[in-house]
Scaffold this motif. Structure first.
Motif, PDB file in Angstrom:
ATOM      1  N   TRP A  16       0.856  -1.196   0.000  1.00 56.84           N
ATOM      2  CA  TRP A  16       0.000   0.000   0.000  1.00 56.84           C
ATOM      3  C   TRP A  16       0.885   1.237   0.000  1.00 56.84           C
ATOM      4  O   TRP A  16       1.892   1.288   0.714  1.00 56.84           O
ATOM      5  N   GLN A  17       0.496   2.209  -0.794  1.00 56.30           N
ATOM      6  CA  GLN A  17       1.235   3.466  -0.854  1.00 56.30           C
ATOM      7  C   GLN A  17       0.248   4.612  -0.724  1.00 56.30           C
ATOM      8  O   GLN A  17      -0.953   4.427  -0.945  1.00 56.30           O
ATOM      9  N   LEU A  18       0.779   5.772  -0.433  1.00 52.55           N
ATOM     10  CA  LEU A  18      -0.075   6.938  -0.333  1.00 52.55           C
ATOM     11  C   LEU A  18      -0.195   7.594  -1.709  1.00 52.55           C
ATOM     12  O   LEU A  18       0.810   7.875  -2.356  1.00 52.55           O
ATOM     13  N   ASP A  51      -5.810  -1.283  -6.667  1.00 49.32           N
ATOM     14  CA  ASP A  51      -6.746  -1.346  -5.545  1.00 49.32           C
ATOM     15  C   ASP A  51      -6.605  -0.058  -4.772  1.00 49.32           C
ATOM     16  O   ASP A  51      -5.485   0.436  -4.588  1.00 49.32           O
ATOM     17  N   ARG A  53      -7.838   1.908  -1.044  1.00 52.70           N
ATOM     18  CA  ARG A  53      -8.386   1.643   0.291  1.00 52.70           C
ATOM     19  C   ARG A  53      -8.669   2.970   0.984  1.00 52.70           C
ATOM     20  O   ARG A  53      -7.781   3.803   1.119  1.00 52.70           O
ATOM     21  N   GLU A 104      -5.056   5.500   0.217  1.00 49.77           N
ATOM     22  CA  GLU A 104      -4.083   4.441  -0.027  1.00 49.77           C
ATOM     23  C   GLU A 104      -4.391   3.729  -1.336  1.00 49.77           C
ATOM     24  O   GLU A 104      -5.553   3.577  -1.724  1.00 49.77           O
ATOM     25  N   ARG A 106      -2.659   0.459  -4.043  1.00 48.05           N
ATOM     26  CA  ARG A 106      -1.575  -0.463  -4.380  1.00 48.05           C
ATOM     27  C   ARG A 106      -1.784  -1.050  -5.761  1.00 48.05           C
ATOM     28  O   ARG A 106      -2.909  -1.231  -6.225  1.00 48.05           O
TER      29      ARG A 106
END
Lengths: 254, 206
Positions: A16-18, A51, A53, A104, A106
């Motif tokens: 997950w990344q910002l 994806d 989140r 978030e 990814r």
């Protein structure tokens, strides 16, 4: 669609990344493109998705998948989102999100519904509504690379106001004699409309499309009934099922 | 990342709260039945359908539709979880369990530890045998009491509901025992080799 049966290999988790919202562009009255800055984006292929989140203040989380609309050559990363009425995530993304917000993300994810300029044969993409998104990444990629292999977009929209990327597609066609864009409007046509009307049927696919003998690479994306119908017609017209790649948007996609 | 960022202004719009022990992380409940397939839906007539169990070069058993329908039938009610984030609760399936297939071909024990499911259209998926035995897997031919619609995998699909639903391969026609694990279609394209929804094993490396 032969499986590549490989031994397990070392796999790196897709973290997950910002993603930071740099800008938001209104595409239609119910569709917006989110321009995102992702610090460590490792690149993607046209047709892949991410994806996302979202996390509420009370810790509640929701995840959804969205196709990438931007080609690998472009920055920022663009997602195009249609508001699904009654949905949980898309109304937030379309109506509430502002530049400067973050969430978030990814990806990239998916390795089958993918096209690059290295793929042989004519490119034939068939979109229903917001199903244009991953196909637009392919067309933009093709335009950036100035590829001159023939390409065709067959695009079904409810009305002219529902056509996403309308001006950009028009400009693409004017700049590229090897690209054709064929619109059909299913519910409402403006006065003087000389284009196609109604849903994509077998006759339109046969008339506008590449014949099976030219071995086109075909990508179909849209709502499930649209994809079911179009892909069945294509097989009935003699296209090998293995050349028809599909991506279906379920009704619960919101 | 270390700290989960709050999405400004985002809140749950769910009307009903589903018990947490029914819905794996990252999933949401749907009441419809989305369709996700990599290509056109094959239209398979039951007259032309058959199903085989294969070990190496030999067939352990092969059934026509009528023969398959005559095998012991089991009905199960279960939740299903698609890697694309939807879950569907209390779905009812009928078919022939993997245990009954083994019994029918006279096998007390499974011959290998892995199987590859082979499907119409070339789709494959790999599943450990341990995830199919003791009632955990079946070849399903009915959904909610009716023949399975082609878009949902009819006439027959594998059902392994405790794994992400891509493992429950549509349009199955063969299960092939393998000595060692090999990756199937999505497993070769970046998806997780095993796919436990409760551990959120969506993609390779999860």
């Amino acid at each position: 669609m032969t499986a590549i049966e490989t031994l397990a290999r070392p796999a790196q988790r897709i973290a997950w990344q910002l993603a930071q919202v740099r800008g938001i562009a209104a595409e239609t009255y119910r569709v917006k493109s989110l321009m995102l800055r992702v610090a460590n984006w490792r690149g993607h292929l046209p047709g892949q998705h991410v994806d996302i989140r979202l996390t509420a203040a009370d810790g509640y989380q929701a995840q959804r998948s969205y196709s990438i609309a931007s080609p690998p050559e472009d920055e920022p990363l663009a997602l195009t989102v249609e508001r699904v009425d009654g949905g949980e995530v898309s109304p937030y993304l379309v109506d509430d999100l502002r530049a400067g917000d973050h969430f978030e993300l990814r990806g990239p994810i998916g390795g089958y519904f993918v096209w690059t300029v290295a793929t042989r044969g004519p490119l034939w993409v068939i979109a229903g509504g917001s199903g244009i998104t991953p196909l637009m990444a392919m067309l933009r990629h093709r335009a950036r690379r100035k590829l001159r292999a023939p390409a065709l977009l067959l695009y079904s929209s409810r009305s002219l106001d529902d056509v996403i990327y309308r001006e950009e597609l028009g400009a693409m066609v004017r700049a590229d004699p090897d690209l054709r864009v064929v619109h059909t409007l299913t519910r409402e046509q403006p006065e003087g409309w000389v284009g196609h009307r109604g849903r994509i049927d077998k006759a339109l696919l046969a008339e506008a499309g590449f014949p099976p003998g030219q071995n086109p690479c075909i990508y179909v994306c849209g709502a499930t009934p649209f994809v079911e119908d179009v892909s069945r017609f294509l097989v009935e017209l003699g296209h090998d099922p293995l050349t028809v790649k599909t991506e279906r948007f379920g009704p619960s996609g919101g | 990342m270390d700290e989960t960022p709050i999405s400004r202004g985002f809140r749950s719009r769910r009307l009903e709260q589903t018990p947490k022990n029914r819905v794996p992380p990252g999933q949401h409940v749907t009441t419809d039945f989305p369709v996700l397939s990599a290509g056109p839906t094959p239209q398979i007539k039951v007259e032309n359908w058959n199903f085989a169990l294969q070990l190496g070069a030999s067939l352990l058993g092969k059934w026509s539709w009528a023969e398959f329908e005559a095998l012991p039938q089991t009905t199960i009610k279960t939740d299903i979880h698609c890697v694309t984030k939807w879950s569907k609760l209390d779905t009812t399936w009928q078919g022939v369990t993997f245990d009954d297939l083994l019994k029918t071909v006279g096998l007390g024990e499974p011959p290998t530890a892995y199987v590859m499911a082979h499907c119409d259209g070339g789709y494959t998926t790999n599943v450990p045998v341990a995830d199919l035995v003791r009632g955990k897997g079946m070849i399903a031919t009915r959904y909610e009491g009716l023949p399975i619609a082609p878009a949902h995998g009819g006439p027959a699909r594998l059902l392994v509901p405790h794994l992400y639903f891509w493992k429950s391969a549509k349009w199955i026609h063969r299960l092939r025992f393998m000595e060692r694990d090999q990756r199937g279609f999505w497993e070769s394209l970046g998806y997780h080799n095993y796919g436990d929804p409760w551990k959120e094993e969506r993609y390779d490396g999860d």
